[in-house]
Design a protein around this motif. Structure first.
Motif, mmCIF file in Angstrom:
data_model
loop_
_atom_site.group_PDB
_atom_site.id
_atom_site.type_symbol
_atom_site.label_atom_id
_atom_site.label_comp_id
_atom_site.label_asym_id
_atom_site.label_seq_id
_atom_site.Cartn_x
_atom_site.Cartn_y
_atom_site.Cartn_z
ATOM 1 N N ASP A 84 47.441 120.744 72.168
ATOM 2 C CA ASP A 84 46.528 119.669 72.539
ATOM 3 C C ASP A 84 45.642 119.205 71.389
ATOM 4 O O ASP A 84 45.354 118.018 71.263
ATOM 5 C CB ASP A 84 45.629 120.081 73.716
ATOM 6 C CG ASP A 84 46.317 119.941 75.056
ATOM 7 O OD1 ASP A 84 47.359 119.254 75.131
ATOM 8 O OD2 ASP A 84 45.804 120.537 76.026
ATOM 9 N N ASP A 85 45.192 120.132 70.559
ATOM 10 C CA ASP A 85 44.286 119.749 69.484
ATOM 11 C C ASP A 85 45.003 119.461 68.166
ATOM 12 O O ASP A 85 44.370 119.220 67.152
ATOM 13 C CB ASP A 85 43.208 120.816 69.290
ATOM 14 C CG ASP A 85 43.744 122.112 68.707
ATOM 15 O OD1 ASP A 85 44.958 122.363 68.821
ATOM 16 O OD2 ASP A 85 42.942 122.871 68.147
ATOM 17 N N LEU A 86 46.320 119.448 68.184
ATOM 18 C CA LEU A 86 47.086 119.237 66.959
ATOM 19 C C LEU A 86 46.777 117.899 66.271
ATOM 20 O O LEU A 86 46.540 117.887 65.059
ATOM 21 C CB LEU A 86 48.584 119.381 67.239
ATOM 22 C CG LEU A 86 49.488 119.527 66.035
ATOM 23 C CD1 LEU A 86 49.080 120.686 65.142
ATOM 24 C CD2 LEU A 86 50.923 119.720 66.495
ATOM 25 N N ASP B 223 44.046 116.140 66.219
ATOM 26 C CA ASP B 223 42.734 116.234 65.571
ATOM 27 C C ASP B 223 42.791 117.130 64.338
ATOM 28 O O ASP B 223 42.180 116.822 63.308
ATOM 29 C CB ASP B 223 41.688 116.774 66.545
ATOM 30 C CG ASP B 223 41.350 115.787 67.644
ATOM 31 O OD1 ASP B 223 41.537 114.558 67.436
ATOM 32 O OD2 ASP B 223 40.917 116.230 68.723
ATOM 33 N N ARG B 224 43.524 118.219 64.430
ATOM 34 C CA ARG B 224 43.647 119.123 63.283
ATOM 35 C C ARG B 224 44.376 118.447 62.126
ATOM 36 O O ARG B 224 43.999 118.628 60.960
ATOM 37 C CB ARG B 224 44.376 120.405 63.690
ATOM 38 C CG ARG B 224 43.561 121.266 64.645
ATOM 39 C CD ARG B 224 44.265 122.557 64.972
ATOM 40 N NE ARG B 224 44.407 123.351 63.755
ATOM 41 C CZ ARG B 224 45.293 124.325 63.607
ATOM 42 N NH1 ARG B 224 46.123 124.633 64.593
ATOM 43 N NH2 ARG B 224 45.367 125.000 62.475
ATOM 44 N N ILE B 225 45.393 117.657 62.429
ATOM 45 C CA ILE B 225 46.111 116.935 61.374
ATOM 46 C C ILE B 225 45.171 115.940 60.705
ATOM 47 O O ILE B 225 45.085 115.869 59.481
ATOM 48 C CB ILE B 225 47.361 116.226 61.952
ATOM 49 C CG1 ILE B 225 48.387 117.270 62.381
ATOM 50 C CG2 ILE B 225 47.947 115.255 60.930
ATOM 51 C CD1 ILE B 225 49.522 116.705 63.218
ATOM 52 N N ARG B 226 44.459 115.163 61.521
ATOM 53 C CA ARG B 226 43.516 114.169 60.980
ATOM 54 C C ARG B 226 42.394 114.820 60.177
ATOM 55 O O ARG B 226 41.898 114.237 59.224
ATOM 56 C CB ARG B 226 42.950 113.332 62.113
ATOM 57 C CG ARG B 226 43.961 112.405 62.729
ATOM 58 C CD ARG B 226 43.344 111.530 63.822
ATOM 59 N NE ARG B 226 44.376 110.755 64.485
ATOM 60 C CZ ARG B 226 44.906 111.062 65.666
ATOM 61 N NH1 ARG B 226 44.476 112.106 66.347
ATOM 62 N NH2 ARG B 226 45.856 110.319 66.182
ATOM 63 N N ARG B 227 41.981 116.011 60.569
ATOM 64 C CA ARG B 227 40.914 116.736 59.898
ATOM 65 C C ARG B 227 41.386 117.304 58.550
ATOM 66 O O ARG B 227 40.596 117.706 57.707
ATOM 67 C CB ARG B 227 40.430 117.849 60.822
ATOM 68 C CG ARG B 227 39.212 118.593 60.350
ATOM 69 C CD ARG B 227 38.670 119.552 61.386
ATOM 70 N NE ARG B 227 39.651 120.551 61.790
ATOM 71 C CZ ARG B 227 39.905 120.864 63.060
ATOM 72 N NH1 ARG B 227 39.275 120.282 64.054
ATOM 73 N NH2 ARG B 227 40.808 121.778 63.345
ATOM 74 N N ASP C 15 43.696 119.917 58.273
ATOM 75 C CA ASP C 15 44.041 121.337 58.340
ATOM 76 C C ASP C 15 45.411 121.645 57.741
ATOM 77 O O ASP C 15 45.663 122.784 57.347
ATOM 78 C CB ASP C 15 44.019 121.826 59.796
ATOM 79 C CG ASP C 15 42.622 121.918 60.375
ATOM 80 O OD1 ASP C 15 41.647 121.623 59.658
ATOM 81 O OD2 ASP C 15 42.505 122.287 61.561
ATOM 82 N N PHE C 16 46.283 120.665 57.680
ATOM 83 C CA PHE C 16 47.643 120.890 57.173
ATOM 84 C C PHE C 16 47.899 120.134 55.867
ATOM 85 O O PHE C 16 49.033 120.051 55.414
ATOM 86 C CB PHE C 16 48.670 120.471 58.234
ATOM 87 C CG PHE C 16 48.488 121.208 59.538
ATOM 88 C CD1 PHE C 16 48.973 122.497 59.690
ATOM 89 C CD2 PHE C 16 47.799 120.629 60.590
ATOM 90 C CE1 PHE C 16 48.784 123.185 60.877
ATOM 91 C CE2 PHE C 16 47.618 121.308 61.784
ATOM 92 C CZ PHE C 16 48.108 122.596 61.919
ATOM 93 N N THR C 17 46.842 119.601 55.288
ATOM 94 C CA THR C 17 46.964 118.872 54.023
ATOM 95 C C THR C 17 46.788 119.858 52.873
ATOM 96 O O THR C 17 45.765 120.550 52.797
ATOM 97 C CB THR C 17 45.908 117.768 53.936
ATOM 98 O OG1 THR C 17 46.072 116.880 55.025
ATOM 99 C CG2 THR C 17 46.031 116.999 52.634
#
Length: 77
Positions: free
Chosen positions: A59-61, A63-67, A69-71
């Motif tokens: 569900d929070d994926l 938001d985490r991508i935009r934040r 977290d995976f960059t």
């Protein structure tokens, strides 16, 4: 011999990176490799924890991508 979770993660990451590099050397497109890796991870997680639990986890994926977290960021100078 039981290894602690941090050691298991390190071993798993190294093995996956080796497999990733081998697939790239054999001509597998990075986008296809990434999609296949995500699919494989999700199917294993659903089998282990169930569809609803993994759906909630995802569900929070966005938001985490935009934040970021995976960059991958370059190391500081």
């Amino acid at each position: 011999m039981t290894r602690d979770p941090a050691e298991q993660k390190r071993i798993a990451l190294n093995l996956l990176l080796d497999a990733w590099d081998a697939a790239l050397r054999q001509g597998v497109a990075p986008e296809l490799l990434a999609t296949t890796a995500i699919y494989t991870a999700l199917t294993d997680m659903v089998e282990e924890h169930g569809e609803e639990a993994i759906a909630r986890l995802m569900d929070d994926l966005p938001d985490r991508i935009r934040r970021g977290d995976f960059t991958l960021k370059p190391p500081p100078n």
